[in-house]
Design an enzyme around this catalytic site. Sequence first.
Site, PDB file in Angstrom:
ATOM      1  N   GLU A  63       0.932  -1.244   0.059  1.00  0.00           N
ATOM      2  CA  GLU A  63       0.114  -0.097   0.019  1.00  0.00           C
ATOM      3  C   GLU A  63       0.989   1.256   0.036  1.00  0.00           C
ATOM      4  O   GLU A  63       2.047   1.240   0.655  1.00  0.00           O
ATOM      5  CB  GLU A  63      -0.775   0.107   1.317  1.00  0.00           C
ATOM      6  N   THR A  64       0.279   2.380  -0.643  1.00  0.00           N
ATOM      7  CA  THR A  64       1.007   3.542  -0.761  1.00  0.00           C
ATOM      8  C   THR A  64      -0.478   4.456   0.004  1.00  0.00           C
ATOM      9  O   THR A  64      -1.268   4.239  -0.799  1.00  0.00           O
ATOM     10  CB  THR A  64       1.487   4.206  -1.925  1.00  0.00           C
TER      11      THR A  64
END
Length: 288
Positions: free
Chosen positions: A46-47
Amino acid sequence: MKLPIFIADAFTARAFRGNPAAVCLLENELDEDMHQKIAREMNLSETAFIRKLHPTDNFAQSSCFGLRWFTPASEVPLCGHATLASAAVLFHKIKNMTSMLTFVTLSGELRARRAEDGIILDFPLYPAHPQDFHEVEDLIKTAIGNTLVQDICYSPDTRKLLIRLSDVYDRSFLENLKVNTENLLQVENTGKVKGLILTLKGEPGGQTQAFDFYSRYFAPWVGVAEDPVTGSAHAVLSSYWSQHLAKKEMHAFQCSRRGGELGISLRPDGRVDITGSAAVVLEGTLTV
C-alpha cells in the site's frame, strides 16, 4: 513537483518487521492517475496519500485530513496498516501536536489516537456470516489443498472470505503452510471475493507470548499475493473471534514471514479499536 515521502513498518516497533507502507504528504491536489503511478513506483502493498482538506490546514497542527490508499494495481476502500503508518508519520515525524487524528476515507471517517503502547485505530467492525462450503470449495482446494477446515465465513462488506483451520493445527503449521495464490484469480473471478483470510485459534502462553488467534491474509485480486499484517482483515477477524471466544479484548498475531502484533478492543458503539506500533524506516523526497 517534489513530494515528502516516508516508509513506515506498521504493527511492529522494530524495523524490517510488520507491514511496510509508503506515506506521501500532498500539499496540493495531485493528478488522479499520478496516485497509481506513485504506488506502482513504490511497489509496496500500500501507498497512502494524506491530503489537506482546506488550503489553510497544516500537517503539524490540523487534526483532520483526507486519506486514500493504493496498491500497485488499484485503489482500495480500506487499509489498516497504511492508516497506522500515516498516523505514525504525522505524530512522530511531522510532530503533529493533536491527540487524535481524523482521516476522511472511502470507508468513512477513521480516527487514530495516541496511546502509551502505540497508536489506536478506530475502525468499523465487519460481521462475517456462515458460508456454504460447496460454493467456495474450488477456491479453498486451490489455496490450501486438503488442509482441514473448521469453519468458513464471508464478509459481504469487505468481500473477504474467512477460513478457520482446524484446531488440531498450531501456529507453526499456519506459518509454514504453502498457499497457492497464483491460480486463485482463475478460480474466483466473479468479484465476490477480494481477500482470503486464514485463521487459527490461539494457544495458551508457555515459553512464548499468548495470542488469542493467528491469521494470514492473501489478496491477489488487488495485486497483493500475501500481505504481511492487515488491519482491515482484523476488522473482520475481531468480529468472528469475539463471538467464538466470548471476549472483547484480544491479542492477535499475523503469521507472515515479517509478522506483526495487534491489540483488539471491541467498542460499545459497534466499532473496534486496533492498537499497533510503527517504525518509520525511510524519509525522503519524491520528484514527479
